[in-house]
Write an enzyme that holds these catalytic residues in place. Structure first.
Site, mmCIF file in Angstrom:
data_model
loop_
_atom_site.group_PDB
_atom_site.id
_atom_site.type_symbol
_atom_site.label_atom_id
_atom_site.label_comp_id
_atom_site.label_asym_id
_atom_site.label_seq_id
_atom_site.Cartn_x
_atom_site.Cartn_y
_atom_site.Cartn_z
ATOM 1 N N LYS A 79 -12.355 2.443 3.708
ATOM 2 C CA LYS A 79 -11.435 3.503 3.288
ATOM 3 C C LYS A 79 -12.312 4.116 2.328
ATOM 4 O O LYS A 79 -13.116 3.815 1.488
ATOM 5 C CB LYS A 79 -10.416 2.482 2.588
ATOM 6 C CG LYS A 79 -9.157 3.492 2.034
ATOM 7 C CD LYS A 79 -8.171 2.269 1.730
ATOM 8 C CE LYS A 79 -6.858 3.192 1.184
ATOM 9 N NZ LYS A 79 -5.703 2.115 0.562
ATOM 10 N N SER A 154 -1.274 3.207 2.770
ATOM 11 C CA SER A 154 -2.157 4.406 2.663
ATOM 12 C C SER A 154 -3.582 4.354 3.322
ATOM 13 O O SER A 154 -4.340 4.993 3.536
ATOM 14 C CB SER A 154 -2.590 4.334 1.073
ATOM 15 O OG SER A 154 -3.176 3.280 0.771
ATOM 16 N N SER A 178 -0.312 -1.352 1.394
ATOM 17 C CA SER A 178 -1.032 -0.251 2.147
ATOM 18 C C SER A 178 -2.153 -0.879 3.107
ATOM 19 O O SER A 178 -2.980 0.011 3.876
ATOM 20 C CB SER A 178 -1.953 0.447 1.187
ATOM 21 O OG SER A 178 -0.933 1.123 0.509
#
Length: 486
Positions: A79, A154, A178
Protein backbone atom coordinates in the site's frame (compact mmCIF):
# COMPACT_ATOMS: atom_id res chain seq x y z
CA UNK A 1 -1.51 -23.75 -13.44
CA UNK A 2 0.34 -20.45 -13.83
CA UNK A 3 2.88 -19.35 -11.22
CA UNK A 4 0.59 -16.45 -10.31
CA UNK A 5 -2.16 -18.94 -9.38
CA UNK A 6 -0.03 -20.20 -6.48
CA UNK A 7 -0.44 -18.99 -2.92
CA UNK A 8 2.54 -17.47 -1.13
CA UNK A 9 3.39 -20.70 0.68
CA UNK A 10 2.88 -22.83 -2.44
CA UNK A 11 5.33 -20.61 -4.31
CA UNK A 12 7.75 -20.68 -1.36
CA UNK A 13 7.68 -24.50 -1.46
CA UNK A 14 8.51 -24.49 -5.19
CA UNK A 15 11.34 -22.02 -4.60
CA UNK A 16 12.73 -24.19 -1.81
CA UNK A 17 12.53 -27.30 -4.01
CA UNK A 18 14.21 -25.57 -6.94
CA UNK A 19 11.11 -26.04 -9.11
CA UNK A 20 10.84 -22.30 -9.77
CA UNK A 21 12.97 -19.22 -9.29
CA UNK A 22 12.12 -15.91 -7.68
CA UNK A 23 13.02 -14.16 -10.92
CA UNK A 24 10.51 -16.33 -12.79
CA UNK A 25 7.82 -15.60 -10.19
CA UNK A 26 8.57 -11.88 -10.23
CA UNK A 27 8.49 -11.73 -14.02
CA UNK A 28 5.18 -13.64 -13.94
CA UNK A 29 3.83 -11.08 -11.48
CA UNK A 30 5.02 -8.18 -13.65
CA UNK A 31 3.47 -9.78 -16.74
CA UNK A 32 0.18 -10.28 -14.92
CA UNK A 33 0.20 -6.62 -13.87
CA UNK A 34 0.77 -5.57 -17.48
CA UNK A 35 -2.06 -7.87 -18.58
CA UNK A 36 -4.84 -6.99 -16.10
CA UNK A 37 -3.96 -3.75 -14.33
CA UNK A 38 -5.40 -1.54 -17.10
CA UNK A 39 -8.76 -2.94 -15.93
CA UNK A 40 -8.05 -3.25 -12.19
CA UNK A 41 -5.85 -0.16 -11.66
CA UNK A 42 -4.43 -1.47 -8.40
CA UNK A 43 -0.92 -0.05 -8.85
CA UNK A 44 0.20 3.56 -8.55
CA UNK A 45 3.73 2.62 -9.58
CA UNK A 46 5.64 -0.56 -10.37
CA UNK A 47 9.29 -0.93 -9.34
CA UNK A 48 10.33 -3.47 -11.97
CA UNK A 49 14.07 -2.90 -11.65
CA UNK A 50 14.05 -3.06 -7.86
CA UNK A 51 11.85 -6.16 -7.77
CA UNK A 52 13.95 -8.06 -10.30
CA UNK A 53 17.19 -7.14 -8.52
CA UNK A 54 15.73 -8.43 -5.24
CA UNK A 55 14.53 -11.60 -6.99
CA UNK A 56 17.97 -12.33 -8.43
CA UNK A 57 19.53 -11.80 -5.00
CA UNK A 58 16.98 -14.21 -3.54
CA UNK A 59 17.78 -16.84 -6.15
CA UNK A 60 21.48 -16.49 -5.33
CA UNK A 61 20.78 -17.02 -1.62
CA UNK A 62 18.69 -20.12 -2.28
CA UNK A 63 21.33 -21.49 -4.65
CA UNK A 64 23.95 -21.11 -1.92
CA UNK A 65 21.65 -22.79 0.61
CA UNK A 66 21.13 -19.73 2.79
CA UNK A 67 17.61 -18.31 2.21
CA UNK A 68 16.80 -15.28 4.36
CA UNK A 69 13.40 -16.69 5.40
CA UNK A 70 10.75 -19.21 4.40
CA UNK A 71 9.21 -16.52 2.16
CA UNK A 72 12.50 -15.48 0.56
CA UNK A 73 11.78 -14.69 -3.09
CA UNK A 74 7.98 -14.36 -2.89
CA UNK A 75 6.88 -11.11 -4.67
CA UNK A 76 4.75 -8.72 -2.62
CA UNK A 77 2.92 -5.41 -3.08
CA UNK A 78 2.79 -2.45 -0.68
CA UNK A 79 0.00 0.00 0.00
CA UNK A 80 1.39 3.43 -0.89
CA UNK A 81 1.30 4.49 2.76
CA UNK A 82 4.57 2.74 3.67
CA UNK A 83 7.76 4.76 3.24
CA UNK A 84 10.07 3.10 0.73
CA UNK A 85 13.62 4.40 0.36
CA UNK A 86 14.16 5.73 -3.14
CA UNK A 87 10.61 4.94 -4.32
CA UNK A 88 7.94 7.65 -4.49
CA UNK A 89 5.36 7.44 -1.69
CA UNK A 90 2.19 9.55 -1.87
CA UNK A 91 -0.45 8.07 0.48
CA UNK A 92 -2.78 8.54 -2.50
CA UNK A 93 -2.55 12.34 -2.23
CA UNK A 94 -1.49 15.15 -4.56
CA UNK A 95 0.12 16.90 -1.62
CA UNK A 96 2.81 14.19 -1.47
CA UNK A 97 3.21 13.75 -5.22
CA UNK A 98 6.92 13.51 -5.99
CA UNK A 99 7.93 12.73 -2.40
CA UNK A 100 10.74 10.14 -2.35
CA UNK A 101 11.46 8.94 1.20
CA UNK A 102 15.09 8.74 2.37
CA UNK A 103 14.42 5.62 4.49
CA UNK A 104 12.20 2.53 4.74
CA UNK A 105 9.33 1.94 7.12
CA UNK A 106 10.18 -0.73 9.69
CA UNK A 107 7.85 -3.27 8.04
CA UNK A 108 9.43 -2.57 4.65
CA UNK A 109 12.88 -3.12 6.14
CA UNK A 110 11.71 -6.41 7.67
CA UNK A 111 10.28 -7.58 4.35
CA UNK A 112 13.52 -6.74 2.56
CA UNK A 113 15.56 -8.53 5.23
CA UNK A 114 13.30 -11.58 4.74
CA UNK A 115 14.07 -11.47 1.01
CA UNK A 116 10.65 -10.63 -0.45
CA UNK A 117 10.85 -8.69 -3.76
CA UNK A 118 8.62 -5.60 -3.52
CA UNK A 119 6.89 -5.21 -6.87
CA UNK A 120 5.39 -1.75 -6.39
CA UNK A 121 3.12 0.67 -4.56
CA UNK A 122 -0.62 0.09 -4.46
CA UNK A 123 -3.48 2.53 -4.78
CA UNK A 124 -5.45 3.69 -1.74
CA UNK A 125 -7.95 6.22 -0.51
CA UNK A 126 -6.17 9.52 0.14
CA UNK A 127 -4.36 9.31 3.50
CA UNK A 128 -6.37 6.09 4.10
CA UNK A 129 -9.59 8.11 4.47
CA UNK A 130 -12.27 6.20 2.61
CA UNK A 131 -14.06 2.91 2.09
CA UNK A 132 -14.10 2.62 -1.71
CA UNK A 133 -10.70 3.78 -3.06
CA UNK A 134 -12.53 6.64 -4.76
CA UNK A 135 -10.85 9.34 -2.69
CA UNK A 136 -7.46 8.48 -4.23
CA UNK A 137 -6.14 11.64 -5.85
CA UNK A 138 -5.09 9.70 -8.94
CA UNK A 139 -7.81 7.21 -9.95
CA UNK A 140 -10.10 4.64 -8.32
CA UNK A 141 -9.15 0.99 -8.27
CA UNK A 142 -11.65 -1.57 -9.57
CA UNK A 143 -12.89 -4.82 -8.07
CA UNK A 144 -11.55 -7.80 -10.07
CA UNK A 145 -14.85 -9.65 -9.50
CA UNK A 146 -16.78 -6.85 -11.26
CA UNK A 147 -14.72 -3.95 -12.55
CA UNK A 148 -17.72 -1.60 -12.36
CA UNK A 149 -17.58 -1.97 -8.57
CA UNK A 150 -15.30 -0.84 -5.76
CA UNK A 151 -12.68 -3.12 -4.22
CA UNK A 152 -13.34 -1.37 -0.89
CA UNK A 153 -10.97 0.85 1.00
CA UNK A 154 -8.81 2.30 2.06
CA UNK A 155 -6.50 -0.62 1.16
CA UNK A 156 -8.47 -1.26 -2.02
CA UNK A 157 -5.42 -1.39 -4.28
CA UNK A 158 -3.83 -4.04 -2.06
CA UNK A 159 -7.00 -6.15 -2.03
CA UNK A 160 -7.53 -5.79 -5.78
CA UNK A 161 -3.93 -6.72 -6.59
CA UNK A 162 -4.11 -9.90 -4.50
CA UNK A 163 -7.56 -10.85 -5.85
CA UNK A 164 -6.39 -10.24 -9.44
CA UNK A 165 -3.28 -12.38 -8.76
CA UNK A 166 -0.98 -9.52 -9.71
CA UNK A 167 1.00 -10.19 -6.54
CA UNK A 168 1.12 -13.15 -4.17
CA UNK A 169 0.33 -11.00 -1.14
CA UNK A 170 0.29 -7.40 -0.01
CA UNK A 171 0.45 -5.16 3.03
CA UNK A 172 -2.32 -2.76 3.96
CA UNK A 173 -3.23 -0.65 6.96
CA UNK A 174 -6.41 -0.73 9.03
CA UNK A 175 -7.69 2.33 10.92
CA UNK A 176 -11.42 1.55 10.94
CA UNK A 177 -11.64 -1.52 8.72
CA UNK A 178 -9.33 -0.65 5.84
CA UNK A 179 -7.80 -4.14 5.60
CA UNK A 180 -10.83 -6.24 6.50
CA UNK A 181 -13.55 -4.47 4.49
CA UNK A 182 -11.71 -4.60 1.12
CA UNK A 183 -10.70 -8.20 1.87
CA UNK A 184 -14.38 -9.08 2.31
CA UNK A 185 -15.29 -7.38 -0.97
CA UNK A 186 -12.58 -9.16 -2.99
CA UNK A 187 -12.51 -12.78 -1.71
CA UNK A 188 -9.20 -12.33 0.11
CA UNK A 189 -7.98 -12.73 3.68
CA UNK A 190 -7.27 -9.53 5.60
CA UNK A 191 -5.78 -9.43 9.09
CA UNK A 192 -5.70 -6.35 11.32
CA UNK A 193 -3.30 -7.18 14.17
CA UNK A 194 -3.65 -5.95 17.74
CA UNK A 195 -2.73 -2.28 18.08
CA UNK A 196 1.03 -2.21 18.68
CA UNK A 197 1.69 -5.71 17.33
CA UNK A 198 3.22 -4.37 14.09
CA UNK A 199 5.39 -1.25 13.97
CA UNK A 200 3.91 1.99 12.62
CA UNK A 201 7.34 3.60 12.16
CA UNK A 202 7.50 4.91 8.61
CA UNK A 203 3.76 4.46 8.04
CA UNK A 204 2.17 7.76 7.00
CA UNK A 205 -0.21 8.58 9.84
CA UNK A 206 -3.98 8.99 9.61
CA UNK A 207 -5.15 8.41 13.21
CA UNK A 208 -2.24 7.41 15.40
CA UNK A 209 -4.21 5.59 18.12
CA UNK A 210 -6.06 3.47 15.53
CA UNK A 211 -3.70 2.77 12.58
CA UNK A 212 -2.24 -0.73 12.30
CA UNK A 213 -0.45 -2.43 9.37
CA UNK A 214 -1.33 -6.00 8.43
CA UNK A 215 -1.24 -8.70 5.74
CA UNK A 216 -3.66 -9.17 2.83
CA UNK A 217 -3.39 -12.59 1.21
CA UNK A 218 -5.34 -15.32 -0.57
CA UNK A 219 -5.21 -17.81 2.30
CA UNK A 220 -5.14 -17.89 6.09
CA UNK A 221 -1.80 -19.73 6.12
CA UNK A 222 -0.27 -17.01 3.93
CA UNK A 223 -1.53 -14.34 6.34
CA UNK A 224 0.06 -16.21 9.25
CA UNK A 225 3.38 -16.50 7.41
CA UNK A 226 3.42 -12.83 6.41
CA UNK A 227 2.47 -11.68 9.92
CA UNK A 228 5.39 -13.76 11.22
CA UNK A 229 7.76 -11.56 9.20
CA UNK A 230 6.40 -8.16 10.28
CA UNK A 231 5.23 -8.70 13.89
CA UNK A 232 7.83 -7.66 16.43
CA UNK A 233 8.59 -4.87 18.92
CA UNK A 234 10.24 -1.76 17.48
CA UNK A 235 12.19 0.76 19.54
CA UNK A 236 11.46 3.39 16.88
CA UNK A 237 7.70 3.16 17.53
CA UNK A 238 6.69 4.30 21.02
CA UNK A 239 3.32 2.54 20.62
CA UNK A 240 4.91 -0.78 19.65
CA UNK A 241 4.02 -3.54 22.12
CA UNK A 242 6.86 -5.39 23.81
CA UNK A 243 4.97 -8.67 23.71
CA UNK A 244 6.33 -12.08 22.70
CA UNK A 245 5.67 -13.12 19.11
CA UNK A 246 4.35 -16.70 18.87
CA UNK A 247 4.63 -19.07 15.93
CA UNK A 248 1.46 -18.07 14.09
CA UNK A 249 1.43 -21.24 12.00
CA UNK A 250 1.89 -23.73 14.86
CA UNK A 251 -1.81 -24.28 15.69
CA UNK A 252 -3.37 -23.44 12.33
CA UNK A 253 -4.78 -26.94 11.90
CA UNK A 254 -5.98 -27.39 15.50
CA UNK A 255 -9.64 -26.86 14.60
CA UNK A 256 -12.42 -25.30 16.67
CA UNK A 257 -13.88 -28.26 18.55
CA UNK A 258 -14.61 -27.17 22.11
CA UNK A 259 -14.27 -23.44 21.42
CA UNK A 260 -16.99 -20.96 22.36
CA UNK A 261 -17.64 -18.44 19.59
CA UNK A 262 -19.72 -15.37 20.35
CA UNK A 263 -22.27 -13.89 17.97
CA UNK A 264 -22.88 -10.21 18.86
CA UNK A 265 -26.56 -9.46 18.35
CA UNK A 266 -25.78 -5.79 17.61
CA UNK A 267 -23.88 -6.85 14.46
CA UNK A 268 -26.95 -8.38 12.82
CA UNK A 269 -29.04 -5.30 12.15
CA UNK A 270 -31.34 -3.65 9.64
CA UNK A 271 -29.54 -2.50 6.54
CA UNK A 272 -27.53 -5.67 6.07
CA UNK A 273 -27.80 -7.17 2.60
CA UNK A 274 -29.90 -10.39 2.82
CA UNK A 275 -27.38 -12.39 0.82
CA UNK A 276 -24.55 -11.25 3.09
CA UNK A 277 -26.55 -12.28 6.15
CA UNK A 278 -27.41 -15.65 4.60
CA UNK A 279 -23.75 -16.41 3.80
CA UNK A 280 -22.57 -15.39 7.27
CA UNK A 281 -25.29 -17.38 9.06
CA UNK A 282 -24.39 -20.44 6.99
CA UNK A 283 -20.77 -19.94 8.10
CA UNK A 284 -21.97 -19.86 11.72
CA UNK A 285 -23.76 -23.17 11.20
CA UNK A 286 -20.56 -24.56 9.68
CA UNK A 287 -18.69 -23.73 12.88
CA UNK A 288 -21.31 -25.62 14.88
CA UNK A 289 -20.84 -28.62 12.60
CA UNK A 290 -17.09 -28.37 13.22
CA UNK A 291 -17.62 -28.67 16.97
CA UNK A 292 -17.71 -25.08 18.21
CA UNK A 293 -20.44 -23.74 20.49
CA UNK A 294 -22.14 -20.52 19.40
CA UNK A 295 -22.98 -18.09 22.21
CA UNK A 296 -25.27 -15.07 21.91
CA UNK A 297 -23.45 -12.02 23.31
CA UNK A 298 -24.17 -8.32 23.59
CA UNK A 299 -21.89 -5.35 22.91
CA UNK A 300 -24.34 -2.65 24.05
CA UNK A 301 -22.25 0.41 23.21
CA UNK A 302 -21.80 -0.64 19.57
CA UNK A 303 -24.55 1.83 18.62
CA UNK A 304 -22.23 4.68 19.62
CA UNK A 305 -19.14 3.33 17.84
CA UNK A 306 -19.61 5.10 14.50
CA UNK A 307 -20.08 8.53 16.10
CA UNK A 308 -17.20 7.89 18.48
CA UNK A 309 -14.87 6.90 15.65
CA UNK A 310 -15.79 9.92 13.55
CA UNK A 311 -14.85 12.24 16.38
CA UNK A 312 -11.60 10.57 17.43
CA UNK A 313 -10.16 9.63 14.01
CA UNK A 314 -10.70 13.06 12.37
CA UNK A 315 -9.36 14.80 15.49
CA UNK A 316 -6.13 12.82 15.24
CA UNK A 317 -6.03 13.34 11.48
CA UNK A 318 -6.37 17.11 11.78
CA UNK A 319 -3.29 17.10 13.99
CA UNK A 320 -1.27 14.61 11.90
CA UNK A 321 -1.99 16.36 8.60
CA UNK A 322 -0.98 19.79 9.90
CA UNK A 323 2.60 18.92 8.88
CA UNK A 324 1.75 19.11 5.16
CA UNK A 325 2.21 22.80 4.45
CA UNK A 326 4.38 23.00 1.32
CA UNK A 327 7.58 23.82 3.18
CA UNK A 328 9.50 20.56 3.61
CA UNK A 329 8.23 17.92 1.18
CA UNK A 330 5.68 17.20 -1.50
CA UNK A 331 3.55 19.78 -3.28
CA UNK A 332 4.22 23.52 -2.92
CA UNK A 333 1.77 26.03 -4.36
CA UNK A 334 3.48 28.02 -7.13
CA UNK A 335 1.26 31.10 -7.04
CA UNK A 336 1.80 32.00 -3.37
CA UNK A 337 2.74 35.59 -2.54
CA UNK A 338 3.54 35.05 1.12
CA UNK A 339 4.35 32.27 3.57
CA UNK A 340 0.72 32.33 4.71
CA UNK A 341 -0.29 31.81 1.07
CA UNK A 342 2.12 28.87 0.79
CA UNK A 343 0.37 27.14 3.69
CA UNK A 344 -3.18 27.92 2.60
CA UNK A 345 -2.84 27.34 -1.15
CA UNK A 346 -0.74 24.19 -0.81
CA UNK A 347 -3.36 22.60 1.43
CA UNK A 348 -6.21 23.85 -0.74
CA UNK A 349 -4.64 22.44 -3.91
CA UNK A 350 -3.08 19.33 -2.35
CA UNK A 351 -5.84 17.82 -0.23
CA UNK A 352 -8.93 16.18 -1.70
CA UNK A 353 -12.52 16.77 -0.61
CA UNK A 354 -12.76 13.84 1.83
CA UNK A 355 -9.51 14.74 3.57
CA UNK A 356 -10.64 18.36 3.91
CA UNK A 357 -13.97 17.18 5.31
CA UNK A 358 -12.28 15.09 7.99
CA UNK A 359 -9.76 17.81 8.88
CA UNK A 360 -12.68 20.18 9.45
CA UNK A 361 -14.55 17.58 11.53
CA UNK A 362 -11.47 16.99 13.65
CA UNK A 363 -10.63 20.66 14.08
CA UNK A 364 -14.20 21.32 15.20
CA UNK A 365 -14.11 18.42 17.70
CA UNK A 366 -10.90 19.79 19.24
CA UNK A 367 -11.91 23.45 19.22
CA UNK A 368 -12.42 25.56 22.31
CA UNK A 369 -15.90 25.10 23.72
CA UNK A 370 -16.47 21.78 21.94
CA UNK A 371 -13.54 19.67 23.19
CA UNK A 372 -15.32 18.49 26.35
CA UNK A 373 -18.70 18.06 24.67
CA UNK A 374 -17.38 16.03 21.75
CA UNK A 375 -13.79 14.76 21.81
CA UNK A 376 -13.52 14.05 25.53
CA UNK A 377 -16.93 12.38 25.59
CA UNK A 378 -15.94 10.24 22.61
CA UNK A 379 -12.85 9.04 24.48
CA UNK A 380 -15.04 8.04 27.43
CA UNK A 381 -17.37 6.08 25.14
CA UNK A 382 -14.31 4.44 23.59
CA UNK A 383 -13.49 3.08 27.05
CA UNK A 384 -17.04 1.70 27.37
CA UNK A 385 -16.71 -0.02 23.98
CA UNK A 386 -13.43 -1.59 25.08
CA UNK A 387 -15.07 -2.79 28.31
CA UNK A 388 -17.91 -4.38 26.30
CA UNK A 389 -15.36 -6.51 24.47
CA UNK A 390 -13.54 -7.39 27.71
CA UNK A 391 -16.78 -8.71 29.22
CA UNK A 392 -17.62 -10.63 26.05
CA UNK A 393 -14.23 -12.36 26.01
CA UNK A 394 -14.83 -13.58 29.55
CA UNK A 395 -17.58 -15.76 28.03
CA UNK A 396 -16.18 -16.69 24.60
CA UNK A 397 -12.93 -17.34 22.75
CA UNK A 398 -13.72 -15.12 19.75
CA UNK A 399 -16.55 -13.19 18.10
CA UNK A 400 -18.07 -13.84 14.67
CA UNK A 401 -19.90 -11.30 12.51
CA UNK A 402 -20.23 -10.00 8.96
CA UNK A 403 -17.25 -7.93 7.83
CA UNK A 404 -19.25 -5.58 5.61
CA UNK A 405 -23.02 -5.00 5.64
CA UNK A 406 -23.14 -5.17 1.84
CA UNK A 407 -21.12 -6.71 -1.01
CA UNK A 408 -19.08 -4.51 -3.35
CA UNK A 409 -21.12 -1.54 -4.55
CA UNK A 410 -20.92 0.35 -7.83
CA UNK A 411 -18.19 2.96 -8.23
CA UNK A 412 -19.82 6.37 -7.86
CA UNK A 413 -22.81 4.99 -5.96
CA UNK A 414 -21.95 6.44 -2.55
CA UNK A 415 -19.34 9.09 -3.31
CA UNK A 416 -21.81 11.97 -2.85
CA UNK A 417 -23.22 10.50 0.38
CA UNK A 418 -20.48 10.52 3.06
CA UNK A 419 -22.69 9.05 5.80
CA UNK A 420 -23.64 6.09 3.62
CA UNK A 421 -19.94 5.56 2.89
CA UNK A 422 -19.03 5.80 6.59
CA UNK A 423 -21.59 3.08 7.39
CA UNK A 424 -19.53 0.60 5.35
CA UNK A 425 -17.21 0.29 8.38
CA UNK A 426 -19.94 -0.13 10.98
CA UNK A 427 -18.91 -3.73 11.83
CA UNK A 428 -15.15 -3.18 11.62
CA UNK A 429 -14.36 0.07 13.42
CA UNK A 430 -15.33 -1.01 16.99
CA UNK A 431 -12.36 -3.40 16.88
CA UNK A 432 -10.00 -0.48 16.14
CA UNK A 433 -11.45 1.62 18.96
CA UNK A 434 -10.73 -1.28 21.32
CA UNK A 435 -7.30 -2.06 19.83
CA UNK A 436 -8.22 -5.69 19.17
CA UNK A 437 -7.14 -8.07 16.40
CA UNK A 438 -9.65 -8.73 13.63
CA UNK A 439 -9.65 -10.91 10.54
CA UNK A 440 -11.86 -11.25 7.48
CA UNK A 441 -12.04 -14.61 5.72
CA UNK A 442 -14.05 -15.36 2.54
CA UNK A 443 -17.36 -17.11 3.30
CA UNK A 444 -19.17 -17.25 -0.02
CA UNK A 445 -20.59 -15.29 -2.93
CA UNK A 446 -23.85 -13.57 -3.78
CA UNK A 447 -25.99 -14.71 -6.72
CA UNK A 448 -24.27 -11.99 -8.76
CA UNK A 449 -20.88 -13.53 -7.99
CA UNK A 450 -19.76 -10.91 -5.47
CA UNK A 451 -17.63 -12.06 -2.51
CA UNK A 452 -18.81 -12.05 1.11
CA UNK A 453 -16.52 -11.95 4.15
CA UNK A 454 -16.82 -13.33 7.68
CA UNK A 455 -15.20 -11.25 10.43
CA UNK A 456 -13.50 -12.89 13.42
CA UNK A 457 -12.52 -10.72 16.41
CA UNK A 458 -10.30 -11.84 19.28
CA UNK A 459 -8.60 -10.97 22.52
CA UNK A 460 -5.55 -8.68 22.45
CA UNK A 461 -2.53 -10.43 20.89
CA UNK A 462 -4.51 -13.57 20.04
CA UNK A 463 -3.88 -13.35 16.31
CA UNK A 464 -2.92 -17.03 16.42
CA UNK A 465 -6.38 -17.88 17.74
CA UNK A 466 -8.10 -15.91 14.98
CA UNK A 467 -5.97 -17.57 12.32
CA UNK A 468 -6.78 -21.01 13.73
CA UNK A 469 -10.53 -20.28 13.74
CA UNK A 470 -10.41 -18.84 10.22
CA UNK A 471 -8.40 -21.80 8.93
CA UNK A 472 -10.94 -24.28 10.33
CA UNK A 473 -13.60 -22.70 8.12
CA UNK A 474 -11.34 -22.18 5.10
CA UNK A 475 -10.34 -25.86 5.17
CA UNK A 476 -13.95 -26.82 4.40
CA UNK A 477 -14.20 -24.60 1.30
CA UNK A 478 -12.29 -23.72 -1.85
CA UNK A 479 -13.23 -20.06 -2.18
CA UNK A 480 -9.57 -19.01 -2.40
CA UNK A 481 -9.13 -21.23 -5.48
CA UNK A 482 -11.74 -19.31 -7.45
CA UNK A 483 -10.38 -16.83 -9.98
CA UNK A 484 -11.84 -13.39 -10.59
CA UNK A 485 -13.34 -13.14 -14.12
CA UNK A 486 -10.78 -10.79 -15.65
Amino acid sequence: MQLTDLTMLELAAKLAAGEASSEEATRASLARIQQVDPKVRAFLRVDEAGALAAARASDARRKSGSPASALDGVPLGLKDIFLTEGVETTAGSRILEGFVPPYDATVVRLLKEAGLPLVGKLNMDEFAMGSSNESSAFFPSHNPWDVSRTPGGSSGGSAAAVAAREVFGALGTDTGGSIRQPAALTNTVGLKPTYGRVSRFGVIAFASSLDQPGPMTRTVADAAALLQVIARPDAQDATSADAPVPDYSADLEAGVRGLKLGVPREYFTEGMDPEVEAAVREALREYERLGATLVDVSLPHTKYALATYYLIAPAEASSNLARYDGVRFGLRAKDARSLRDVYALTREQGFGAEVKRRIMLGTFALSSGYYDAHYLRAQKVRTLIREDFTRAFQQVDALLSPTSPVPAFKLGEKVEDPLSMYLMDIYTLPCNLAGLPGLSVPCGFTKAGLPVGLQILGRPFDEAGLLRIARAYEREHDFFRRSAPL
